[in-house]
Design a protein around this motif. Sequence first.
Motif, PDB file in Angstrom:
ATOM      1  N   ASP A  80       0.804  -1.220   0.000  1.00  0.00           N
ATOM      2  CA  ASP A  80       0.000   0.000   0.000  1.00  0.00           C
ATOM      3  C   ASP A  80       0.842   1.278   0.000  1.00  0.00           C
ATOM      4  OD1 ASP A  80       1.002  -0.484   2.536  1.00  0.00           O
ATOM      5  OD2 ASP A  80      -0.789   0.254   3.575  1.00  0.00           O
ATOM      6  N   ARG A  81       2.155   1.139  -0.128  1.00  0.00           N
ATOM      7  CA  ARG A  81       3.023   2.320  -0.131  1.00  0.00           C
ATOM      8  C   ARG A  81       3.681   2.499  -1.491  1.00  0.00           C
ATOM      9  NH1 ARG A  81       7.603   2.156   3.743  1.00  0.00           N
ATOM     10  NH2 ARG A  81       7.841   4.284   2.950  1.00  0.00           N
ATOM     11  N   PRO A  82       3.909   3.750  -1.919  1.00  0.00           N
ATOM     12  CA  PRO A  82       4.575   3.987  -3.199  1.00  0.00           C
ATOM     13  C   PRO A  82       5.947   3.317  -3.244  1.00  0.00           C
ATOM     14  CG  PRO A  82       3.625   6.028  -2.343  1.00  0.00           C
ATOM     15  CD  PRO A  82       3.522   5.021  -1.247  1.00  0.00           C
ATOM     16  N   LEU A  83       6.298   2.749  -4.387  1.00  0.00           N
ATOM     17  CA  LEU A  83       7.593   2.089  -4.525  1.00  0.00           C
ATOM     18  C   LEU A  83       8.741   3.059  -4.290  1.00  0.00           C
ATOM     19  CD1 LEU A  83       7.000  -0.153  -7.681  1.00  0.00           C
ATOM     20  CD2 LEU A  83       6.947  -0.846  -5.273  1.00  0.00           C
ATOM     21  N   ARG A  84       8.584   4.275  -4.791  1.00  0.00           N
ATOM     22  CA  ARG A  84       9.660   5.257  -4.644  1.00  0.00           C
ATOM     23  C   ARG A  84       9.960   5.536  -3.173  1.00  0.00           C
ATOM     24  NH1 ARG A  84      12.436   9.126  -7.447  1.00  0.00           N
ATOM     25  NH2 ARG A  84      11.441   8.474  -9.381  1.00  0.00           N
ATOM     26  N   ASP A  85       8.933   5.684  -2.359  1.00  0.00           N
ATOM     27  CA  ASP A  85       9.150   5.963  -0.935  1.00  0.00           C
ATOM     28  C   ASP A  85       9.879   4.810  -0.259  1.00  0.00           C
ATOM     29  OD1 ASP A  85       7.840   8.323  -1.342  1.00  0.00           O
ATOM     30  OD2 ASP A  85       5.986   7.738  -0.314  1.00  0.00           O
ATOM     31  N   GLN A  86       9.474   3.587  -0.605  1.00  0.00           N
ATOM     32  CA  GLN A  86      10.124   2.423   0.008  1.00  0.00           C
ATOM     33  C   GLN A  86      11.575   2.295  -0.450  1.00  0.00           C
ATOM     34  OE1 GLN A  86       7.638  -1.243   0.343  1.00  0.00           O
ATOM     35  NE2 GLN A  86       6.129  -0.091  -0.847  1.00  0.00           N
ATOM     36  N   ARG A 147       4.083  -5.299  -9.274  1.00  0.00           N
ATOM     37  CA  ARG A 147       4.447  -3.884  -9.397  1.00  0.00           C
ATOM     38  C   ARG A 147       5.828  -3.672 -10.026  1.00  0.00           C
ATOM     39  NH1 ARG A 147       3.328  -1.142  -3.709  1.00  0.00           N
ATOM     40  NH2 ARG A 147       3.418   0.772  -4.953  1.00  0.00           N
ATOM     41  N   LEU A 197      13.186   2.360 -11.511  1.00  0.00           N
ATOM     42  CA  LEU A 197      11.748   2.326 -11.807  1.00  0.00           C
ATOM     43  C   LEU A 197      11.485   2.431 -13.302  1.00  0.00           C
ATOM     44  CD1 LEU A 197      10.259   4.463  -8.882  1.00  0.00           C
ATOM     45  CD2 LEU A 197      10.375   1.971  -9.103  1.00  0.00           C
ATOM     46  N   GLU A 201       9.489  -0.771 -13.187  1.00  0.00           N
ATOM     47  CA  GLU A 201       8.137  -0.539 -12.666  1.00  0.00           C
ATOM     48  C   GLU A 201       7.093  -0.907 -13.722  1.00  0.00           C
ATOM     49  OE1 GLU A 201       5.705   2.776 -10.062  1.00  0.00           O
ATOM     50  OE2 GLU A 201       7.250   3.461 -11.457  1.00  0.00           O
ATOM     51  N   SER A 203       3.751  -0.660 -15.681  1.00  0.00           N
ATOM     52  CA  SER A 203       2.766   0.371 -16.020  1.00  0.00           C
ATOM     53  C   SER A 203       1.666  -0.274 -16.842  1.00  0.00           C
ATOM     54  CB  SER A 203       3.430   1.504 -16.811  1.00  0.00           C
ATOM     55  OG  SER A 203       3.907   1.017 -18.058  1.00  0.00           O
TER      56      SER A 203
END
Length: 213
Positions: A80-86, A147, A197, A201, A203
């Motif tokens: 549930d968290r953005p990949l970039r933040d993780q 993802r 990404l 990532e 899309s």
Amino acid sequence: MTAPQRLTDRKREAIVAAAITEFRANGFEVTSMDKIAATAGVSKRTVYNHFPSKEELFAEILHQLWASSVAQLDLSYASDRPLRDQLRGLLQAKMQMMSDANFLDLARVAIAATIHSPERAQDMVNRLSKREEGFTLWVRAAQEDGRLNCTDPAFAALQIQSLLKAFAFWPQITQGQPTLDDASQADVIESAIDLFLAGYEVSASRPQQKPVA
């Protein structure tokens, strides 16, 4: 029962601290378990009770440096968290370790110690690779969640970590360059995430590939 355990912990910490001092000052080959024991103020037998070999002790030091950098970080994948933040959190922890003066000095010691000993080099690589499995597990979890579009999570994890090392590890180790300042660290991290990404990532326009069996 608790007091002896605390004493054992203190002795182990003293051994590790003494080993860091000796390895940094004298290198891997010259440093002996006898010297480490003397610097720590414990018997040689006590040192071997905690660490069966000098290689084990050296690996433990590098592990502790890594563990301290991720102590406050949850390395597990969150759907549930953005990949970039993780990814940013993971790479900031890696960057913190590579900016540690103890780690850089000990990395130089490790490289010097392994140049003339392929067996020792392979042993240290095997030990340290286990410390980075958490990153691979994160990539695999994101891939299984649909993802990330990568067929080899270990390869992808190595790629993004290598992007950091190209700027924040190898120049410092081989050329004596200073550690990156905060702004430069942030730039390297964000650039590495952009490339990762962009390549992996998932899309809507690019369906996920099936992993290699």
